[in-house]
Write an enzyme that holds these catalytic residues in place. Structure first.
Site, PDB file in Angstrom:
ATOM      1  N   ASP A  10      22.499 -35.900 -21.401  1.00  0.00           N
ATOM      2  CA  ASP A  10      21.567 -34.975 -22.043  1.00  0.00           C
ATOM      3  C   ASP A  10      21.988 -33.576 -21.601  1.00  0.00           C
ATOM      4  OD1 ASP A  10      20.565 -34.643 -19.487  1.00  0.00           O
ATOM      5  OD2 ASP A  10      18.484 -35.102 -19.988  1.00  0.00           O
ATOM      6  N   CYS A  67      22.089 -37.772 -16.796  1.00  0.00           N
ATOM      7  CA  CYS A  67      21.036 -36.789 -17.075  1.00  0.00           C
ATOM      8  C   CYS A  67      20.771 -36.049 -15.767  1.00  0.00           C
ATOM      9  CB  CYS A  67      19.786 -37.451 -17.685  1.00  0.00           C
ATOM     10  SG  CYS A  67      18.880 -38.572 -16.611  1.00  0.00           S
ATOM     11  N   THR A  69      18.539 -36.500 -13.283  1.00  0.00           N
ATOM     12  CA  THR A  69      18.383 -37.429 -12.155  1.00  0.00           C
ATOM     13  C   THR A  69      19.129 -38.743 -12.357  1.00  0.00           C
ATOM     14  OG1 THR A  69      16.458 -38.390 -13.213  1.00  0.00           O
ATOM     15  CG2 THR A  69      16.049 -36.592 -11.648  1.00  0.00           C
ATOM     16  N   HIS A 100      27.808 -57.687  -8.285  1.00  0.00           N
ATOM     17  CA  HIS A 100      26.648 -58.587  -8.341  1.00  0.00           C
ATOM     18  C   HIS A 100      25.856 -58.525  -9.639  1.00  0.00           C
ATOM     19  CE1 HIS A 100      26.129 -59.318  -3.706  1.00  0.00           C
ATOM     20  NE2 HIS A 100      27.339 -59.619  -4.151  1.00  0.00           N
ATOM     21  N   HIS A 135      25.740 -65.095  -9.006  1.00  0.00           N
ATOM     22  CA  HIS A 135      25.316 -63.830  -9.623  1.00  0.00           C
ATOM     23  C   HIS A 135      25.269 -63.946 -11.144  1.00  0.00           C
ATOM     24  CE1 HIS A 135      25.441 -62.122  -5.710  1.00  0.00           C
ATOM     25  NE2 HIS A 135      26.705 -62.506  -5.551  1.00  0.00           N
TER      26      HIS A 135
HETATM   27  C1  RB5 Z   1      15.680 -32.952 -18.170  1.00  0.00           C
HETATM   28  O1  RB5 Z   1      15.063 -31.824 -17.708  1.00  0.00           O
HETATM   29  C2  RB5 Z   1      15.426 -34.130 -17.235  1.00  0.00           C
HETATM   30  O2  RB5 Z   1      14.104 -34.512 -17.299  1.00  0.00           O
HETATM   31  C3  RB5 Z   1      16.344 -35.283 -17.558  1.00  0.00           C
HETATM   32  O3  RB5 Z   1      17.660 -34.862 -17.525  1.00  0.00           O
HETATM   33  C4  RB5 Z   1      16.271 -36.460 -16.618  1.00  0.00           C
HETATM   34  O4  RB5 Z   1      16.409 -36.067 -15.290  1.00  0.00           O
HETATM   35  C5  RB5 Z   1      15.164 -37.395 -16.839  1.00  0.00           C
HETATM   36  O5  RB5 Z   1      15.054 -38.453 -16.195  1.00  0.00           O
END
Ligand code: RB5
Length: 153
Positions: A10, A67, A69, A100, A135
């Site tokens: 993203d 993304c 996180t 696994h 597994h």
């Molecule tokens: C975008 O701001 C952020 O929410 C997205 O990249 C991600 O971290 C969501 O889980």
């Protein structure tokens, strides 16, 4: 046969994408970019779906989803039956999820891990084979037990 990767992000994973593509190519693998093409705001589920579908269509291929996180994009990808998207943080988790879980998509957060760790995770993920055996039973239970509600004991 040359291993193929599909990558999507993203806006919060866009900046590191060029580095990830170079890293995958330097390891001798092919990488296909499924977007986005800029860091304009987008919804990560749309790109998770694109990558998940490409991986399922191309047997033996892998995906990389990024993304901010790594959490949202991995949750979204795991809604697609047949996808095992692993949110990884280091060499150990990237290696273990291949050994696994037979993970077919590597996910991480651009705001969480640095380039050294990212390169290390990609190498571990690409070069580690699924161990199978006990597994394989568990991986089958993820698909047919969790996704379709069957009781496999
Ligand atoms: C975008 O701001 C952020 O929410 C997205 O990249 C991600 O971290 C969501 O889980």
């Amino acid at each position: 046969m040359k291993k193929r990767f599909y990558i999507a992000t993203d806006h919060a994973g866009f900046a590191v994408k060029a580095f990830v593509k170079e890293t995958v190519e330097a390891l001798g693998y092919e990488i296909i970019d499924l977007g986005p093409e800029s860091d304009d705001r987008v919804d990560y589920p749309d790109y998770a779906k694109k990558c998940a579908e490409a991986v399922l269509k191309d047997e033996g291929s892998f995906g990389i989803l990024i993304c901010g996180t790594g959490i949202g994009i991995s949750i979204a990808a795991n809604k697609v039956p047949g996808i095992r998207a692993a949110l990884c943080h280091d060499h150990y988790t990237a290696m273990m999820t291949r050994l696994h879980n037979d993970a077919n998509i590597l996910c991480f957060g651009e705001r969480v891990v640095g380039k050294g760790v990212i390169a290390d995770m990609i190498k571990a993920f690409a070069e580690t084979e699924f161990e199978g055996g006990r597994h394989a039973t568990r991986v089958a239970k993820i698909e047919y037990g969790c996704s379709y509600g069957a009781d496999l004991g």
